[in-house]
Design an enzyme around this catalytic site. Structure first.
Site, PDB file in Angstrom:
ATOM      1  N   GLU A 129       1.695  10.355   8.128  1.00  0.00           N
ATOM      2  CA  GLU A 129       0.487  11.204   8.138  1.00  0.00           C
ATOM      3  C   GLU A 129      -0.352  11.043   6.872  1.00  0.00           C
ATOM      4  O   GLU A 129      -1.581  10.968   6.931  1.00  0.00           O
ATOM      5  CB  GLU A 129       0.914  12.679   8.296  1.00  0.00           C
ATOM      6  CG  GLU A 129      -0.223  13.667   8.380  1.00  0.00           C
ATOM      7  CD  GLU A 129      -1.040  13.506   9.659  1.00  0.00           C
ATOM      8  OE1 GLU A 129      -0.557  13.877  10.725  1.00  0.00           O
ATOM      9  OE2 GLU A 129      -2.182  13.000   9.574  1.00  0.00           O
ATOM     10  N   ILE A 136      -5.148  15.698   5.451  1.00  0.00           N
ATOM     11  CA  ILE A 136      -5.871  16.076   6.676  1.00  0.00           C
ATOM     12  C   ILE A 136      -5.025  15.622   7.864  1.00  0.00           C
ATOM     13  O   ILE A 136      -4.708  14.432   7.973  1.00  0.00           O
ATOM     14  CB  ILE A 136      -7.264  15.399   6.744  1.00  0.00           C
ATOM     15  CG1 ILE A 136      -8.108  15.770   5.523  1.00  0.00           C
ATOM     16  CG2 ILE A 136      -7.983  15.768   8.031  1.00  0.00           C
ATOM     17  CD1 ILE A 136      -9.439  15.015   5.440  1.00  0.00           C
ATOM     18  N   ASP A 201      -8.772  -0.251   1.171  1.00  0.00           N
ATOM     19  CA  ASP A 201      -8.063   0.994   1.487  1.00  0.00           C
ATOM     20  C   ASP A 201      -8.682   1.663   2.728  1.00  0.00           C
ATOM     21  O   ASP A 201      -7.963   2.103   3.631  1.00  0.00           O
ATOM     22  CB  ASP A 201      -8.124   1.927   0.265  1.00  0.00           C
ATOM     23  CG  ASP A 201      -7.333   3.203   0.473  1.00  0.00           C
ATOM     24  OD1 ASP A 201      -6.103   3.174   0.344  1.00  0.00           O
ATOM     25  OD2 ASP A 201      -7.965   4.233   0.780  1.00  0.00           O
ATOM     26  N   LYS A 205      -6.986   2.290   6.503  1.00  0.00           N
ATOM     27  CA  LYS A 205      -6.975   3.596   7.182  1.00  0.00           C
ATOM     28  C   LYS A 205      -7.669   3.504   8.541  1.00  0.00           C
ATOM     29  O   LYS A 205      -7.216   4.108   9.519  1.00  0.00           O
ATOM     30  CB  LYS A 205      -7.635   4.643   6.284  1.00  0.00           C
ATOM     31  CG  LYS A 205      -6.784   4.949   5.043  1.00  0.00           C
ATOM     32  CD  LYS A 205      -7.569   5.717   4.003  1.00  0.00           C
ATOM     33  CE  LYS A 205      -6.711   6.093   2.806  1.00  0.00           C
ATOM     34  NZ  LYS A 205      -7.499   6.550   1.664  1.00  0.00           N
TER      35      LYS A 205
HETATM   36  N1  HSE Z   1      -6.770   5.726  -3.283  1.00  0.00           N
HETATM   37  C1  HSE Z   1      -6.834   6.495  -2.094  1.00  0.00           C
HETATM   38  C2  HSE Z   1      -8.192   7.138  -1.981  1.00  0.00           C
HETATM   39  C3  HSE Z   1      -5.784   7.569  -2.108  1.00  0.00           C
HETATM   40  O1  HSE Z   1      -8.867   7.223  -3.009  1.00  0.00           O
HETATM   41  O2  HSE Z   1      -8.604   7.541  -0.886  1.00  0.00           O
HETATM   42  C4  HSE Z   1      -5.754   8.376  -0.834  1.00  0.00           C
HETATM   43  O3  HSE Z   1      -5.360   7.579   0.242  1.00  0.00           O
END
Ligand code: HSE
Ligand code: NAP
Length: 357
Positions: A129, A136, A201, A205
């Site tokens: 999660e 969230i 990143d 996601k």
């Molecule tokens: N480095 C990531 C961000 C941490 O700034 O969103 C949270 O996933």
């Protein structure tokens, strides 16, 4: 209610690992009373013992496999980050049939098919999660609450660090590097912050959201990305003068036979739901059939918010362990093929209303 104590093996004791410890210190007893499981951190793996003098040395080790193999650690929480040894550690834990939670989006996105297959083969719980938007609860919503829907689109701000940098550059006139240093200092950035600023990143996601939403793995390498490095203060000021904001937006569209997935720098007008989502706040907007439009918005980075996501997974895994019935991740149906526009992307896409993205 019969109380069961469950031992946790914690791999990593940085921003998130400490956050998990602090959350359990603050809320552990209430969780135990409400849910009948007491989560107890038994062993912790770190890279450098000398940085962790405050922890009882008998629980500390630099060998993550020692923690995974320890029979006192019934659940494993991987919060080390990076691809290796994190991927090998999660795989080993699943092979040993130890239910595992991770906040590691890089590993989950890149190795989703292998990890899901391993968890299913070994009939062991695997949850992640906190890998998307930290606390969230978007993944459990997609997996459970929206299970009957077709996901038409996902639009969001999925990276807290870049959103924080763009907000600080706009509101305090900071240079990019100054704002990035603040994000690092506050524990928001990845160990390698190029993952944040170059859009990786957010792509990891988006891959996880799309994969979970469709049952088909979206290889994160297929997602076209933009970096925020090239955004200057003058561009941000120009956007403000026009009454709009610059954001790093992640967008997945899943209409009939055409799927697209992009992480792009956008000019957002006030009529769009991404406008005003500032600092480390994240937002995910889903369009799904039949439910329609849904929004999830909240803190997307930092110790407490990420610990919230990991601990919620640990509670579910502990309850499953206690009941003797582990819920397995859904099977994978195949791979998503993405329609990739090969032309050079525009410096900024313009989004004015929610219908425009
Ligand atoms: N480095 C990531 C961000 C941490 O700034 O969103 C949270 O996933
Ligand atoms: P961090 O502060 O850099 O902490 C990493 C921890 O892992 C440190 O304690 C480090 O040990 C340990 N570690 C690293 N490599 C190791 C190895 N090979 N063996 C044993 N221990 C090792 O990172 P973080 O911010 O907590 O992030 C951890 C994970 O959570 C990452 O996957 C990240 O993407 C994810 N996440 C973070 C956030 C956030 O806001 N920070 C939000 C959501 C998800 P030392 O302390 O000895 O160096």
């Amino acid at each position: 209610m019969k109380m069961t104590e469950i031992g946790i093996g914690l791999l990593g004791y940085g921003t998130v690992g400490k956050g998990i410890h602090d959350l359990l210190e603050a809320n552990g007893e209430e969780i135990a009373q409400r849910r009948g499981v007491r989560l107890s951190i038994r062993r912790i793996a770190v890279r450098d013992l000398s940085k962790h003098n405050s922890i009882d040395s008998s629980s500390l080790t630099i060998d993550a496999m020692e923690v995974i193999n320890d029979p006192d650690c019934q659940l494993i929480a991987e919060v080390m980050g990076g691809e290796e040894p994190a991927y090998s550690c999660i795989s080993r834990a699943l092979e040993l049939k130890k239910p595992t939670a991770t906040a590691n989006k890089l590993v989950v996105a890149k190795h989703w098919p292998a990890l899901i297959a391993l968890a299913r083969k070994n009939e062991v719980g695997f949850r992640y999660e906190a890998a998307v938007c930290a606390g969230i609860p978007i993944l459990s919503s997609l997996e459970v609450g929206l299970a009957g829907n077709h996901i038409d689109s996902i639009t969001g701000i999925l990276n807290g660090t870049t959103n924080f940098i763009l907000t600080r550059m706009r509101d305090s006139n900071l240079e990019f590097e100054e704002a990035l240093d603040e994000a690092k200092e506050l524990g928001y950035a990845e160990a390698d912050p190029s993952s944040d600023v170059d859009g990786w990143d957010a792509a990891y996601k988006l891959s996880i959201l799309a994969s979970l939403g469709t049952g088909l793995w979206l290889d994160p390498e297929l997602i076209r990305r933009k970096s925020i490095r090239q955004i200057s203060n003058s561009t941000i000021l120009a956007a403000s003068a026009l009454g709009c904001q610059i954001k790093l937006a992640a967008r997945f569209s899943n209409i009939e036979d055409s799927q697209t997935a992009n992480v792009e720098t956008v000019f957002v007008f006030p009529s769009h739901s991404l406008f005003g989502v500032d600092g480390t706040e994240n937002i995910v907007q889903l369009e799904a059939n039949p439910i329609g439009k849904l929004q999830f918005r909240g803190s997307g980075a930092g110790a407490g918010t990420t610990a919230s996501g990991v601990v919620s997974d640990l509670i579910q895994l502990a309850l499953d362990l206690k009941s003797g019935h582990q819920r397995l991740p859904n099977p994978i149906l195949g791979e998503l093929s993405i329609h990739r526009n090969t032309s050079e992307p525009a410096a900024f896409a313009v989004v004015s209303s929610d219908d425009s993205g």
